[in-house]
Scaffold this active site. Structure first.
Site, PDB file in Angstrom:
ATOM      1  N   ASP A 267     -47.514  64.649  -3.933  1.00 58.92           N
ATOM      2  CA  ASP A 267     -47.059  64.728  -5.319  1.00 58.92           C
ATOM      3  C   ASP A 267     -48.258  65.165  -6.179  1.00 58.92           C
ATOM      4  O   ASP A 267     -49.404  65.221  -5.716  1.00 58.92           O
ATOM      5  CB  ASP A 267     -46.467  63.396  -5.807  1.00 58.92           C
ATOM      6  CG  ASP A 267     -45.540  63.607  -7.018  1.00 58.92           C
ATOM      7  OD1 ASP A 267     -45.613  64.659  -7.665  1.00 58.92           O
ATOM      8  OD2 ASP A 267     -44.755  62.684  -7.335  1.00 58.92           O
TER       9      ASP A 267
HETATM   10  C1  NOJ Z   1     -44.556  64.635 -10.412  1.00 61.43           C
HETATM   11  C2  NOJ Z   1     -43.257  64.038 -10.007  1.00 61.43           C
HETATM   12  O1  NOJ Z   1     -43.457  62.726  -9.525  1.00 61.43           O
HETATM   13  C3  NOJ Z   1     -42.504  64.834  -8.956  1.00 61.43           C
HETATM   14  O2  NOJ Z   1     -41.215  64.302  -8.808  1.00 61.43           O
HETATM   15  C4  NOJ Z   1     -42.463  66.289  -9.298  1.00 61.43           C
HETATM   16  O3  NOJ Z   1     -41.748  66.997  -8.320  1.00 61.43           O
HETATM   17  C5  NOJ Z   1     -43.893  66.807  -9.419  1.00 61.43           C
HETATM   18  N1  NOJ Z   1     -44.572  66.089 -10.482  1.00 61.43           N
HETATM   19  C6  NOJ Z   1     -43.964  68.309  -9.669  1.00 61.43           C
HETATM   20  O4  NOJ Z   1     -43.551  68.605 -10.938  1.00 61.43           O
END
Ligand code: NOJ
Length: 721
Positions: A267
């Site tokens: 993430d």
């Molecule tokens: C953080 C989020 O937790 C996740 O769900 C998302 O896909 C990513 N950022 C990318 O934007």
């Protein structure tokens, strides 16, 4: 390119070029790149240079055919071997045509429509140049304080698994290589991100491996069984180890046990977060831990590009391990057809033709109408078109109804409640007033609203949370409506008019202050682009509510987590021999939620007749069936979701009071009756034992059938050896 050619492409790559494939950067890095080594713009913060951008393997958040084509074009010309970028974006519940938030989609219990919505999202995204979506989010959720519950389909692993599969099918279709109008899916957040302590985002997750396997892992597995090409790690720890540096989760479970051979991405920033978590001293150790544990792509921090070379040169990481990650990424590019056509589906003309088409909007409207849950109705709904209606509240004419993760959706194109209701009623019978803002008010607003309410036959209150109050980093300890809105309800109630509350929000709420004053309550969630039209359809009876909750509504926040499939305890409240005090209970609150999992009303009524099992005993080779006849006993057509639950009365480890094992959604005309059949096989009775073996225990069970997890008929049966 076949695999051999991919390997030979990789053989031509320098170590830096290979490491670059493991780097994912956001779109701004590609605008103003090619400064020939100068560090400018967003690169400054990350301490990387143009070479890193040039070698990088994927971009996050690019959208629009024009933008993607120009980024890709520039990249191919700057990348020494002309390797195209993978374009990844969060297309969570729609691209520009926004569907209800996933928690709402769950409440539709409509897998076909959920799949259709994912297909439409994929088609709009694909013509706009996107290759991979960071969805579905399938984290099991039991705590409405956590703002991200709106991204999940709810608290049940079986239901979440069904929706996970439906969404993956919708996003990916059956042939990613040839269908340029679908996108690859990336299931997230692995693992158990939905269980942060206290409902506080990014917080610790602690649970036994048994519980993890029984409740939390099935939906990720279901997404992978449906073919999801990628997995995203979670921000949280699992048993003390951050998921993004967790070898047991990635190498042992995902790779070795589940044979997942797709790409694992961290993430956002999660590799570097191994430092504040306290398992890595610096970026070098973070890179070492993440890659060793199994992360192929690092999203938006630069631990890999700054350190992997040295780690390989020193022998801390085998180049072979890194090559495996690179090959997986090249294979995904190949599967998506990028070596043949790096622009893939990006097509400005098609983008104009299909994005936000009327047909797409209609599906969004249908799904919004099926996702709304009627929680209470003392004979006020549906409204009659000749009634004089006052529409009051901060959501009366508010277009903030798309919900979090709708970054490409346009609020201006969203149909508000006001616009939706106006399509149904005569202007002379309809007035609108705000009454208060989401969290503030002034006397003038209130006075005007009360005046408007006084002149009406019925008041519709449009209330809720603004979209910033849920979603990522949107945790709350108080999940009631903001005080000004509760005050508004109370004041309007004093006029003694029939009052309908419509709620726009991203989590189950504590509805004290709403339920007792409202004659009807409709949970609309964030309903998406066609929200106001769909709600108007429901309010005036042009559509009949059929949504049912997939996450319990607590009686109060002090009960949280409260979910239907809990344990009995050794001192269950209400047992025939229970003492008055020394039982598992609260002194100041019921144990039960206000509205249980599976609950939702309709404008018609259904009766369940002649529920029966084909036999009282079954074996592994001889499954049984459960049948029930469901009749529409009211006078309007409606949809009912028939739910099957099972309880294992005596297990090696304690089994939940009920577990959802099947559901069927049926449409019935007035007086119509349909028979529904479920098969109960030994497989449905399996669970993870103390030694983690997944098997069933012969013995006594109860099958429950009904319209929600509370109102059920029980029929016992036995599994014989
Ligand atoms: C953080 C989020 O937790 C996740 O769900 C998302 O896909 C990513 N950022 C990318 O934007």
């Amino acid at each position: 390119m076949n695999n051999k050619q991919l390997v030979s492409l990789m053989d031509q790559m320098t170590l830096d070029e290979k490491i670059g494939q493991l780097m994912q950067l956001a779109t701004p890095f590609y605008k103003g790149s090619a400064n020939q080594g100068q560090i400018t713009g967003p690169m400054v913060g990350m301490g990387i240079n143009d070479d890193v951008v040039r070698n990088s393997g994927s971009v996050l958040g690019a959208s629009g055919a024009n933008e993607v084509i120009s980024i890709q074009q520039a990249h191919i010309s700057e990348n020494r071997l002309g390797i195209p970028l993978l374009v990844m974006s969060d297309i969570v519940h729609g691209y520009k045509t926004i569907f209800p938030v996933p928690l709402a989609i769950g409440c539709s219990w409509d897998l076909e429509l959920a799949e259709k919505s994912a297909e439409i999202a994929a088609k709009e995204a694909a013509v706009s140049g996107v290759h991979v979506t960071f969805a579905p989010m399938v984290d099991l959720v039991r705590d409405p304080r956590w703002g991200r519950v709106m991204e999940s389909t709810g608290e049940d692993s079986y239901l979440n698994s069904q929706f996970a599969k439906a969404q993956v099918r919708g996003f990916q279709g059956s042939d990613l290589t040839n269908d340029y109008d679908r996108v690859a899916s990336c299931v997230k957040h692995f693992a158990a991100y939905g269980a942060p302590e206290g409902g506080r985002d990014y917080n610790t997750v602690n649970m036994s491996e048994r519980e993890l396997r029984d409740s939390y892992l099935p939906a990720y597995k279901a997404a992978l069984d449906a073919g999801s090409e990628m997995v995203m790690t979670a921000f949280n720890t699992v048993d003390g180890i951050p998921a993004t540096g967790n070898k047991q989760l990635m190498r042992d479970l995902l790779r070795d046990e589940w044979n997942f051979d797709g790409v694992i991405i961290s993430d956002w920033g999660a590799v570097k977060e191994l430092i504040p978590h306290g398992v890595a001293e610096n970026e070098k150790e973070a890179a070492l831990k993440a890659l060793t544990a199994g992360v192929d792509i690092e999203m938006m921090t630069a631990c890999y590009v700054k350190n992997l070379k040295e780690l390989v040169d020193n022998g801390d990481i085998e180049e072979e391990l890194l090559n495996e990650s690179v090959l997986r990424i090249l294979q995904l590019k190949q599967k998506l057809g990028l070596f043949d056509n790096p622009y893939r589906g990006a097509n400005e003309q098609l983008e104009k033709d299909i994005v936000m088409s009327e047909a797409h909007r209609q599906v969004s409207r249908e799904l919004a109408s099926k996702s709304a849950v009627l929680l209470k109705n003392d004979d006020v709904l549906p409204l009659q078109k000749e009634q004089k209606v006052a529409l009051i509240g901060p959501f009366a004419d508010n277009n903030d109804i798309l919900g979090p993760w709708s970054w490409l959706g346009s609020k201006d194109e969203a149909i508000t409640m006001n616009e939706g209701l106006k399509m149904k009623v005569n202007a002379s019978n309809f007035t609108v007033s705000k009454g208060c803002d989401i969290e503030t008010s002034d006397d003038r607003q209130l006075t005007e609203a009360l005046q408007v309410a006084k002149d009406a036959d019925v008041v519709v209150l449009a209330l809720g949370e603004d979209s910033e109050m849920s979603g990522e980093a949107g945790s709350l300890t108080d999940i009631r409506l903001p005080q000004v809105q509760l005050d508004l309800i109370r004041k309007v109630k004093e006029l003694d008019k029939p009052m309908v509350s419509v709620l726009f929000n991203g989590r189950p709420l504590d509805l004290h202050g709403v339920m007792e004053h409202s004659n009807a309550v409709l949970e609309a969630w964030y309903p998406g682009t066609e929200g106001g039209a769909a709600i108007a359809d429901l309010i005036f009876g042009d559509a009949n509510p059929s949504g049912k909750l997939t996450m319990s509504f607590p009686y109060s926040v002090g009960q949280v987590p409260v979910y239907y499939n809990n344990f009995n305890t050794g001192r269950p409240k209400g047992a025939p021999d229970a003492q008055e005090r020394y039982v598992s209970q609260y002194l100041d609150s019921p144990n039960e939620p206000l509205f249980p999992f599976g609950y939702g009303l309709s404008y018609t009524t259904f009766t369940y007749n002649n529920a029966r099992l084909s036999a009282a005993e079954m074996t592994a080779d001889r499954p049984i069936t459960m049948k029930v006849s469901v009749k529409n006993t009211g006078n309007t057509a409606g949809e009912e979701t028939v739910q099957l639950y099972i309880r294992d009365l005596v297990g090696e480890v304690v089994r939940p009071l009920k577990e959802l094992k099947g559901f069927v959604k049926i449409h019935l005309q007035p007086e119509e009756e349909k028979e529904v059949t479920f098969t109960i096989s030994e497989e449905e009775l399996r669970y993870h034992h103390a030694n983690l073996e997944f098997s069933s225990d012969p013995g006594k069970f109860i099958a429950y059938i009904g319209s929600n997890s509370r109102d059920v008929q029980a029929i016992p049966f036995e599994l014989l050896k």
